[in-house]
Design a protein around this motif. Structure first.
Motif, PDB file in Angstrom:
ATOM      1  N   PRO A   9       0.816  -1.211   0.000  1.00  0.00           N
ATOM      2  CA  PRO A   9       0.000   0.000   0.000  1.00  0.00           C
ATOM      3  C   PRO A   9       0.856   1.270   0.000  1.00  0.00           C
ATOM      4  O   PRO A   9       2.031   1.252   0.377  1.00  0.00           O
ATOM      5  N   PHE A  10       0.234   2.356  -0.380  1.00  0.00           N
ATOM      6  CA  PHE A  10       0.848   3.680  -0.301  1.00  0.00           C
ATOM      7  C   PHE A  10       1.255   3.965   1.142  1.00  0.00           C
ATOM      8  O   PHE A  10       0.562   3.597   2.085  1.00  0.00           O
ATOM      9  N   ASN A  11       2.396   4.605   1.330  1.00  0.00           N
ATOM     10  CA  ASN A  11       2.892   5.081   2.615  1.00  0.00           C
ATOM     11  C   ASN A  11       3.419   3.978   3.526  1.00  0.00           C
ATOM     12  O   ASN A  11       3.638   4.210   4.712  1.00  0.00           O
ATOM     13  N   VAL A  12       3.627   2.769   2.997  1.00  0.00           N
ATOM     14  CA  VAL A  12       4.199   1.676   3.778  1.00  0.00           C
ATOM     15  C   VAL A  12       5.681   1.582   3.436  1.00  0.00           C
ATOM     16  O   VAL A  12       6.059   1.616   2.262  1.00  0.00           O
ATOM     17  N   ASN A  33      11.371 -15.200   8.263  1.00  0.00           N
ATOM     18  CA  ASN A  33      12.552 -15.346   7.403  1.00  0.00           C
ATOM     19  C   ASN A  33      12.337 -15.033   5.929  1.00  0.00           C
ATOM     20  O   ASN A  33      12.988 -15.634   5.072  1.00  0.00           O
ATOM     21  N   ILE A  34      11.441 -14.116   5.609  1.00  0.00           N
ATOM     22  CA  ILE A  34      11.333 -13.662   4.223  1.00  0.00           C
ATOM     23  C   ILE A  34      11.870 -12.240   4.131  1.00  0.00           C
ATOM     24  O   ILE A  34      11.841 -11.489   5.108  1.00  0.00           O
ATOM     25  N   TYR A  35      12.358 -11.914   2.932  1.00  0.00           N
ATOM     26  CA  TYR A  35      12.960 -10.611   2.695  1.00  0.00           C
ATOM     27  C   TYR A  35      12.539 -10.099   1.338  1.00  0.00           C
ATOM     28  O   TYR A  35      12.357 -10.882   0.398  1.00  0.00           O
ATOM     29  N   PRO A  36      12.392  -8.777   1.191  1.00  0.00           N
ATOM     30  CA  PRO A  36      12.014  -8.237  -0.117  1.00  0.00           C
ATOM     31  C   PRO A  36      13.141  -8.408  -1.137  1.00  0.00           C
ATOM     32  O   PRO A  36      14.302  -8.234  -0.823  1.00  0.00           O
ATOM     33  N   ALA A  37      12.753  -8.759  -2.341  1.00  0.00           N
ATOM     34  CA  ALA A  37      13.681  -8.828  -3.474  1.00  0.00           C
ATOM     35  C   ALA A  37      13.478  -7.535  -4.264  1.00  0.00           C
ATOM     36  O   ALA A  37      12.716  -7.488  -5.219  1.00  0.00           O
ATOM     37  N   GLY A  38      14.109  -6.466  -3.805  1.00  0.00           N
ATOM     38  CA  GLY A  38      13.895  -5.144  -4.379  1.00  0.00           C
ATOM     39  C   GLY A  38      13.027  -4.314  -3.447  1.00  0.00           C
ATOM     40  O   GLY A  38      12.518  -4.811  -2.442  1.00  0.00           O
ATOM     41  N   ARG A  39      12.864  -3.063  -3.802  1.00  0.00           N
ATOM     42  CA  ARG A  39      12.150  -2.128  -2.935  1.00  0.00           C
ATOM     43  C   ARG A  39      11.193  -1.261  -3.740  1.00  0.00           C
ATOM     44  O   ARG A  39      11.322  -1.140  -4.950  1.00  0.00           O
ATOM     45  N   LEU A  40      10.292  -0.640  -3.025  1.00  0.00           N
ATOM     46  CA  LEU A  40       9.458   0.447  -3.535  1.00  0.00           C
ATOM     47  C   LEU A  40       9.489   1.549  -2.496  1.00  0.00           C
ATOM     48  O   LEU A  40       9.430   1.267  -1.294  1.00  0.00           O
ATOM     49  N   ASP A  41       9.570   2.779  -2.932  1.00  0.00           N
ATOM     50  CA  ASP A  41       9.523   3.909  -2.003  1.00  0.00           C
ATOM     51  C   ASP A  41       8.193   3.908  -1.262  1.00  0.00           C
ATOM     52  O   ASP A  41       7.194   3.374  -1.753  1.00  0.00           O
ATOM     53  N   ALA A  42       8.161   4.558  -0.117  1.00  0.00           N
ATOM     54  CA  ALA A  42       6.930   4.631   0.675  1.00  0.00           C
ATOM     55  C   ALA A  42       5.792   5.249  -0.125  1.00  0.00           C
ATOM     56  O   ALA A  42       4.640   4.824  -0.003  1.00  0.00           O
ATOM     57  N   ILE A 125      -5.648  21.421 -14.355  1.00  0.00           N
ATOM     58  CA  ILE A 125      -4.513  20.661 -14.887  1.00  0.00           C
ATOM     59  C   ILE A 125      -4.941  19.209 -15.079  1.00  0.00           C
ATOM     60  O   ILE A 125      -5.238  18.510 -14.105  1.00  0.00           O
ATOM     61  N   PRO A 126      -4.981  18.732 -16.328  1.00  0.00           N
ATOM     62  CA  PRO A 126      -5.392  17.358 -16.574  1.00  0.00           C
ATOM     63  C   PRO A 126      -4.298  16.372 -16.149  1.00  0.00           C
ATOM     64  O   PRO A 126      -3.126  16.736 -16.032  1.00  0.00           O
ATOM     65  N   THR A 127      -4.700  15.150 -15.898  1.00  0.00           N
ATOM     66  CA  THR A 127      -3.748  14.082 -15.616  1.00  0.00           C
ATOM     67  C   THR A 127      -3.910  12.995 -16.662  1.00  0.00           C
ATOM     68  O   THR A 127      -4.944  12.914 -17.335  1.00  0.00           O
ATOM     69  N   SER A 128      -2.893  12.170 -16.793  1.00  0.00           N
ATOM     70  CA  SER A 128      -2.961  11.034 -17.707  1.00  0.00           C
ATOM     71  C   SER A 128      -2.124   9.899 -17.135  1.00  0.00           C
ATOM     72  O   SER A 128      -1.373  10.084 -16.178  1.00  0.00           O
ATOM     73  N   TRP A 129      -2.267   8.725 -17.750  1.00  0.00           N
ATOM     74  CA  TRP A 129      -1.574   7.531 -17.288  1.00  0.00           C
ATOM     75  C   TRP A 129      -0.575   7.068 -18.338  1.00  0.00           C
ATOM     76  O   TRP A 129      -0.863   7.087 -19.537  1.00  0.00           O
ATOM     77  N   LEU A 130       0.581   6.640 -17.857  1.00  0.00           N
ATOM     78  CA  LEU A 130       1.594   6.029 -18.698  1.00  0.00           C
ATOM     79  C   LEU A 130       1.862   4.621 -18.180  1.00  0.00           C
ATOM     80  O   LEU A 130       1.742   4.360 -16.978  1.00  0.00           O
ATOM     81  N   CYS A 131       2.236   3.739 -19.084  1.00  0.00           N
ATOM     82  CA  CYS A 131       2.766   2.433 -18.716  1.00  0.00           C
ATOM     83  C   CYS A 131       4.242   2.476 -19.096  1.00  0.00           C
ATOM     84  O   CYS A 131       4.580   2.735 -20.254  1.00  0.00           O
ATOM     85  N   ILE A 132       5.112   2.268 -18.116  1.00  0.00           N
ATOM     86  CA  ILE A 132       6.552   2.308 -18.341  1.00  0.00           C
ATOM     87  C   ILE A 132       7.132   0.962 -17.935  1.00  0.00           C
ATOM     88  O   ILE A 132       6.892   0.490 -16.811  1.00  0.00           O
ATOM     89  N   ILE A 133       7.877   0.342 -18.854  1.00  0.00           N
ATOM     90  CA  ILE A 133       8.524  -0.942 -18.587  1.00  0.00           C
ATOM     91  C   ILE A 133      10.032  -0.734 -18.634  1.00  0.00           C
ATOM     92  O   ILE A 133      10.582  -0.366 -19.669  1.00  0.00           O
ATOM     93  N   LEU A 134      10.675  -0.970 -17.492  1.00  0.00           N
ATOM     94  CA  LEU A 134      12.121  -0.788 -17.353  1.00  0.00           C
ATOM     95  C   LEU A 134      12.808  -2.131 -17.165  1.00  0.00           C
ATOM     96  O   LEU A 134      12.237  -3.045 -16.563  1.00  0.00           O
ATOM     97  N   SER A 135      14.052  -2.223 -17.621  1.00  0.00           N
ATOM     98  CA  SER A 135      14.862  -3.396 -17.306  1.00  0.00           C
ATOM     99  C   SER A 135      15.945  -3.019 -16.296  1.00  0.00           C
ATOM    100  O   SER A 135      16.832  -3.806 -16.008  1.00  0.00           O
ATOM    101  N   GLU A 136      15.882  -1.799 -15.796  1.00  0.00           N
ATOM    102  CA  GLU A 136      16.765  -1.341 -14.729  1.00  0.00           C
ATOM    103  C   GLU A 136      15.855  -0.734 -13.665  1.00  0.00           C
ATOM    104  O   GLU A 136      14.659  -0.646 -13.862  1.00  0.00           O
ATOM    105  N   GLY A 137      16.404  -0.308 -12.581  1.00  0.00           N
ATOM    106  CA  GLY A 137      15.550   0.263 -11.553  1.00  0.00           C
ATOM    107  C   GLY A 137      16.351   1.038 -10.541  1.00  0.00           C
ATOM    108  O   GLY A 137      16.568   0.581  -9.436  1.00  0.00           O
ATOM    109  N   LYS A 138      16.790   2.185 -10.917  1.00  0.00           N
ATOM    110  CA  LYS A 138      17.567   3.022 -10.004  1.00  0.00           C
ATOM    111  C   LYS A 138      16.606   3.768  -9.070  1.00  0.00           C
ATOM    112  O   LYS A 138      15.409   3.878  -9.338  1.00  0.00           O
ATOM    113  N   ASN A 139      17.150   4.303  -7.993  1.00  0.00           N
ATOM    114  CA  ASN A 139      16.349   4.973  -6.975  1.00  0.00           C
ATOM    115  C   ASN A 139      15.510   6.108  -7.579  1.00  0.00           C
ATOM    116  O   ASN A 139      16.049   7.014  -8.210  1.00  0.00           O
TER     117      ASN A 139
END
Length: 181
Positions: A9-12, A33-42, A125-139
């Protein structure tokens, strides 16, 4: 070997250790004993993979393995063709240049949940949605990319990592599911 799909969820915070102001993964996942494989910002939402296997964790998260990661990004503004091309091509963000990636202007997915709290809304101010597919993932890469082309990110949802997707494994925020690898 366990592999857990979790819709963060958002803010976690993407950690199990306690945080003074925000909930963490420990508030949702009571699996030892589980650990995240990668991260997401809060301030980002969506798919996180967790495992109890170090080799699998490395295969999922290490940049050498180039696991595709798919993001739905709500931005402020409406992109034109040139802006989408700039996002697709290597983009200089100052401290690094992104790799080429896939970027599409998309409609709001019907299966996407409402965010709590909702994003800020501006009538002029209008908003829109993008789908972005990355093969890298910097901060904060996606947020920095959209800001660099004049489309600030309002909402960021990771929907897929490799072959695992919230479309094929529908989970609401805070829900998880163990899958076979």
């Amino acid at each position: 070997m366990k592999l857990i799909l979790f819709n963060k969820p958002f803010n976690v915070m993407c950690q199990f250790s306690a945080h003074p102001d925000r909930p963490t993964l420990a508030d949702y996942l009571h699996i030892p004993n589980i650990y995240p494989a990668g991260r997401l910002d809060a301030d980002s939402e969506g798919l996180i993979l967790l495992t109890d296997d170090g080799k699998l964790q490395n295969r999922i998260s290490h940049p050498d393995h180039k696991q595709a990661k798919t993001y739905l990004v709500q931005v402020e503004g409406i992109p034109d063709k040139e802006t989408l091309e700039r996002l697709r091509n290597p983009l200089d963000l100052g401290d690094f240049v992104t790799q080429a990636c896939t970027v599409m202007h998309v409609q709001t997915p019907e299966w996407l949940w409402e965010r709590t709290p909702p994003i800020r809304h501006r009538n002029n101010i209008p908003t829109s949605w993008l789908c972005i597919i990355l093969s890298e993932g910097k901060n904060r890469q996606v947020r920095r990319m959209t800001a660099a082309v004049g489309l600030p990110t309002l909402r960021l949802v990771r929907t897929a990592i490799g072959g695992f997707s919230l479309e094929t494994h529908p989970l609401l925020p805070g829900e998880w599911q163990e899958v076979n690898v």
